[in-house]
Design a protein around this motif. Sequence first.
Motif, mmCIF file in Angstrom:
data_model
loop_
_atom_site.group_PDB
_atom_site.id
_atom_site.type_symbol
_atom_site.label_atom_id
_atom_site.label_comp_id
_atom_site.label_asym_id
_atom_site.label_seq_id
_atom_site.Cartn_x
_atom_site.Cartn_y
_atom_site.Cartn_z
ATOM 1 N N ARG A 1 0.811 -1.217 0.000
ATOM 2 C CA ARG A 1 0.000 0.000 0.000
ATOM 3 C C ARG A 1 0.848 1.272 0.000
ATOM 4 N NH1 ARG A 1 -5.303 -0.236 1.118
ATOM 5 N NH2 ARG A 1 -5.314 1.669 2.349
ATOM 6 N N ALA A 2 2.151 1.098 -0.130
ATOM 7 C CA ALA A 2 3.038 2.265 -0.143
ATOM 8 C C ALA A 2 3.579 2.466 -1.553
ATOM 9 C CB ALA A 2 4.187 2.058 0.830
ATOM 10 N N HIS A 3 3.478 3.705 -2.054
ATOM 11 C CA HIS A 3 4.000 3.980 -3.392
ATOM 12 C C HIS A 3 5.497 4.209 -3.378
ATOM 13 C CE1 HIS A 3 -0.284 4.661 -4.376
ATOM 14 N NE2 HIS A 3 0.103 4.239 -5.568
ATOM 15 N N ARG A 4 6.026 4.696 -2.250
ATOM 16 C CA ARG A 4 7.471 4.875 -2.130
ATOM 17 C C ARG A 4 7.928 4.145 -0.874
ATOM 18 N NH1 ARG A 4 9.049 11.073 -2.646
ATOM 19 N NH2 ARG A 4 7.447 11.180 -1.060
ATOM 20 N N VAL A 5 9.099 3.554 -0.915
ATOM 21 C CA VAL A 5 9.497 2.716 0.216
ATOM 22 C C VAL A 5 10.825 3.154 0.827
ATOM 23 C CG1 VAL A 5 8.218 0.683 -0.510
ATOM 24 C CG2 VAL A 5 10.540 1.026 -1.375
ATOM 25 N N ALA A 6 11.395 4.279 0.385
ATOM 26 C CA ALA A 6 12.665 4.709 0.968
ATOM 27 C C ALA A 6 12.701 6.219 1.056
ATOM 28 C CB ALA A 6 13.833 4.204 0.112
ATOM 29 N N GLY A 7 13.562 6.723 1.929
ATOM 30 C CA GLY A 7 13.725 8.161 2.081
ATOM 31 C C GLY A 7 12.538 8.784 2.800
ATOM 32 N N GLU A 8 12.340 10.071 2.583
ATOM 33 C CA GLU A 8 11.219 10.775 3.187
ATOM 34 C C GLU A 8 9.935 10.359 2.452
ATOM 35 O OE1 GLU A 8 12.384 13.005 6.340
ATOM 36 O OE2 GLU A 8 10.710 13.940 5.276
ATOM 37 N N VAL A 9 8.967 9.880 3.172
ATOM 38 C CA VAL A 9 7.719 9.488 2.525
ATOM 39 C C VAL A 9 6.543 10.145 3.255
ATOM 40 C CG1 VAL A 9 8.602 7.282 1.683
ATOM 41 C CG2 VAL A 9 7.443 7.400 3.899
ATOM 42 N N ASP B 1 -3.288 -2.074 8.268
ATOM 43 C CA ASP B 1 -3.706 -2.281 6.875
ATOM 44 C C ASP B 1 -4.478 -1.097 6.312
ATOM 45 O OD1 ASP B 1 -2.526 -4.718 6.765
ATOM 46 O OD2 ASP B 1 -4.316 -5.806 7.435
ATOM 47 N N HIS B 2 -4.926 -0.175 7.158
ATOM 48 C CA HIS B 2 -5.711 0.952 6.665
ATOM 49 C C HIS B 2 -4.862 2.146 6.234
ATOM 50 C CE1 HIS B 2 -9.486 -0.627 8.916
ATOM 51 N NE2 HIS B 2 -9.356 -1.167 7.713
ATOM 52 N N GLY B 3 -3.587 2.101 6.562
ATOM 53 C CA GLY B 3 -2.717 3.208 6.177
ATOM 54 C C GLY B 3 -2.366 3.124 4.699
ATOM 55 N N PHE B 4 -1.912 4.235 4.155
ATOM 56 C CA PHE B 4 -1.453 4.233 2.751
ATOM 57 C C PHE B 4 -0.255 5.157 2.618
ATOM 58 C CE2 PHE B 4 -5.206 7.003 3.107
ATOM 59 C CZ PHE B 4 -4.656 8.243 2.810
ATOM 60 N N GLY B 5 0.590 4.840 1.662
ATOM 61 C CA GLY B 5 1.767 5.667 1.419
ATOM 62 C C GLY B 5 1.624 6.379 0.089
ATOM 63 N N LEU B 6 1.890 7.692 0.071
ATOM 64 C CA LEU B 6 1.673 8.481 -1.140
ATOM 65 C C LEU B 6 2.921 8.537 -2.013
ATOM 66 C CD1 LEU B 6 -0.284 11.511 0.338
ATOM 67 C CD2 LEU B 6 -1.216 9.487 -0.787
ATOM 68 N N ASP B 7 2.683 8.972 -3.222
ATOM 69 C CA ASP B 7 3.756 9.086 -4.202
ATOM 70 C C ASP B 7 4.407 10.476 -4.146
ATOM 71 O OD1 ASP B 7 5.276 7.907 -6.069
ATOM 72 O OD2 ASP B 7 3.940 8.306 -7.774
ATOM 73 N N ASP B 8 3.727 11.423 -3.504
ATOM 74 C CA ASP B 8 4.297 12.775 -3.447
ATOM 75 C C ASP B 8 4.171 13.316 -2.027
ATOM 76 O OD1 ASP B 8 1.615 13.161 -3.293
ATOM 77 O OD2 ASP B 8 1.492 14.703 -4.847
ATOM 78 N N ASP B 9 4.577 14.575 -1.848
ATOM 79 C CA ASP B 9 4.524 15.184 -0.527
ATOM 80 C C ASP B 9 3.396 16.201 -0.473
ATOM 81 O OD1 ASP B 9 6.746 13.826 0.492
ATOM 82 O OD2 ASP B 9 8.051 15.142 -0.700
#
Lengths: 399, 305
Positions: free
Chosen positions: A274-282, A360-368
Amino acid sequence: MAVGAFADRGADLELVGIEKRFPGFTAIENLNLTIPAGSFFALLGPSGCGKTTTLRLVAGLEEPTSGRILIGGTDVTNQKSFQRPVNTVFQSYALFPHMTVLENVAFGLRRRKIGDPVAKAHEALLLVELDHLAQRKPQQLSGGQQQRVALARAIVNRPALLLLDEPLGALDLKLRRQMQLELKTIQEEVGLTFLHVTHDQEEAMTMADTIAVMNKGRIEQMGEPQQLYELPRTAFVANFLGQSNLFTGPVVSTTSTAIAVDVSGQKIVVPLERAHRVAGEVTIGVRPEKLTLHAEEPSHDAGRNVMGPGKVIDVSFSGVSTQYLVAVPGVGTMVVFAQNMAFGPAAHVGAEVWLSWNIDHGFGLDDDPTAEPRFEADLDTKTIAQQRRSSLVTELEEA
Amino acid sequence: MAFAAFSTTTAPSTDPVARRRSPVALFLLLPGILYLVLFFLTPLVSLLLTSFQAPREFGDIGQYDYAFRWQNYVEVVTTYWPHIVRSFSYALAATFFALLISYPLAYFIGVKARKWPLLQSLMLVLVIAPFFISFLLRTLAWKQLFSDESFVVQSLKALSLLGPEAHVTGTAFSVIFGLTYNFIPFMTLPLYTTLERLDVRYLEAGNDLYASPFQVFRKVTIPLSMPGIVAGTLLTFIPAAGDYINASRDFLGGTGTQMMGNVIEANFLVLQNYPSAAALSIILMTVILVIVSIYVKRSGTEELL
């Protein structure tokens, strides 16, 4: 457009590399979009995002600066508006004031020399339950009736593609809900392809099979309503389609199934898929209704993220649910929607609370989110109600 | 009558408040009513009475007595029917040409030039600009331009487009030309005010419903601009039918182009045949009234306003 014949079914629409520049600004840049035949497709976005321009390009009322438009596989880019197998329900309805309702509906049929236009117009008016007003002039009808006439005037032509330009914008909430259902029913009955432009996210979610969220001339994300809501790709989508609590922080550890993000010293876990980015600042987020309020620090549970303590700064009751604003030091203000399962609020202003939610309800975005100011949909009734309420409260306090 | 076409409240009011006659309203209307009685009704009655006058027995030229000599009407119609027919034909032709020229002009100013307000105002000023110069002077100027020695006529003759003996002044062409030219602003301005308010979204809707640009023009633009067309044609036709400057021999007309206005003028001022002049005036007024009321009723523009 073939004279004297209907399109037998909806056609698909394909936009290839569409660009539209007006003197001074770019309305649409490099838009690629395919709408399958027979679907109900919604273009959702704030005012000025280019969605109406897109619709006008498809209708042939504007010419693209570059790119191609294909309807049912035929390139119509160079066809004039009246040659395209497309009809529009205009935002202003644009019913001809000098003709009766019946003549308005029969107008397109007469221009295409389709047999028995009057009978077909009556049929279309029956579909929208307005046949008894056929001899009236449009200005003698109410807004909702005019809207239905506009719809009848468009669908009577059985266009391969029906364009709806915020047709429900002028209606009150109750009528809007009713018309949404009617529109959906009609679309399923006649099997046409609908392209619906709206800024109302609820309308888009309830009606459309597929939603494309547009922002600043580009499509931010496209998909089924539920998918878009549960797993937004960008901060804009996360905030335009419903509300979101967003946090930014560095990824501190990664496992095969999840990433952990450090948000002001609190470790928040998001599933990897559910995360679009997996490293650095997300930037990660969670929907307000997924949050649970706790009066005491909850015991540690591997399946839940915990945040807190925070202070309740506002409680607003809205019938079905109550909205709490919780200020968490170092994180910011969190929004929580809690169902009113019991009488009275679960927490009062000033109370110290903890928040938790299922990992499981969290999500990771592709931008800031910093790139994009939090967007408040114009005409979102809930926002308006809240603004009214807070202004009323301050007014009372001052008095 | 004609003014019903310009007003929004043609339907009789059933509102009890509006129907109650207020003395204040009557008082406020008094100056207007007095004015109309003095300067419209009185002359009209006087004109009507004059039209039935009979020549005084053994009297001088120009001496008449009140009577009921309806034969006056028969006499003027039998004597002047060519002028009557000519008046209305010329007025009709001038109205037609004025509409033909003014509509595209008004459409351009009112619809196409919306994006450039400065150009819009400039063009409107240009339409009105001729009013800054006297009507008579402008018509005289055209007489000079169309005179036999003028550059225009000489050139046309040199190009054999006109015969060596042909004239331009004194022909039906020059009279209709003069009427058209002089009344174009009266046609353009009402057309402009309607077209300026024309909602282009209706035109887009027409295009969207498979109507070609020409069909949109015929089925949407024309009906929606009907109030302007009616107002403009009335403002052109009515004064043009009674005009006597353009058709006068001193201006653009000749002996063969005399209109009713010229005949009325001649009867009043030269022949001093007041009953005939009055009868002609009444006929002119009645015919215009009948034509206009049929026209307004047929065009059905009341609800568009």
